[in-house]
Design an enzyme around this catalytic site. Structure first.
Site: not given
Ligand code: GRF
Length: 208
Positions: A14, A110, A149
């Site tokens: 990436n 993700h 989170g």
């Protein structure tokens, strides 16, 4: 010019996609001010060095406690003075302190279509193993802002990828990388660099 610091843990494909898209001007108005890995052996560090990008390893193994490591990581990021922190396969949890200091300026890639197959335990191949075990026909990747989170921040971009009946986790991972991750992470960075992303009512909005 958007200065980005890329945090990595592994192969760095990436990161390489970001480097290549900046080189061919698919990403504009952006420079990589540095790369940080928690893993001394990460090939991503080689990729950075091969492209003349400042790269360093800040590993928990090198510090007497997790708190001392976390402080060193924050110092390492701050020294690069980034406008945006990009988590590109970074497998270390980001502390609330870092998130507060870079509120709204940390993004993550993700390898699933959040909110599916995300959260605790869903990283790397585990994501694709779960996708195949559930028998879903479509998966993909998500770029999102990082909040306190796990994989819960505002979604910036997503791209779907077909699951094929004879896929192995490794084959599926590669397809998701090629057909989704390596496309939407550079695109999200380019949109941010060119002022096309805003947060409205807690949701990321990308203007064309
Ligand atoms: C990618 O599959 C990414 O979605 C996940 O970790 C992997 C990193 O791969 N977060 P690489 O280091 O970019 O090759």
């Amino acid at each position: 010019m958007l200065k980005i610091c890329v945090l990595v843990s592994g192969g760095g494909t990436n990161l390489q996609a970001i480097i290549d898209r900046i080189a061919d001007n698919t990403i504009t108005n952006t420079e990589i001010c540095g790369v940080i890995s928690n893993n001394h052996g990460a090939y991503a560090l080689e990729r950075a060095k091969n492209s003349g990008i400042p790269a360093r390893c800040i590993s928990p193994k090198d510090y007497e406690s997790r708190d001392v490591f976390n402080a060193a990581l924050l110092d390492g990021i701050n020294e690069m003075k980034p406008d945006l922190v990009v988590l590109a396969g970074f497998l270390v949890s980001i502390t609330p302190d870092i998130i507060r200091q870079y509120n709204g300026r940390i993004i993550n890639i993700h390898p699933s279509l959040i909110p599916s197959f995300c959260g605790k335990g869903y990283y790397g191949l585990h994501v694709h193993e779960a996708v195949l075990a559930r028998g879903v026909k479509v998966t993909g990747a998500t770029v999102h802002f990082v909040d306190e989170g796990m994989d819960t921040g505002p979604i910036i971009m997503q791209k779907a990828v077909e699951v094929q009946s004879d896929d192995t986790p490794e084959i599926l991972q590669r397809r998701v990388m090629e057909q989704a991750e390596w496309i939407i992470l550079p695109a999200a960075i380019n949109n941010i660099a060119n002022g096309k992303v805003s947060i409205v009512d807690g949701k990321a909005v990308v203007v064309s």
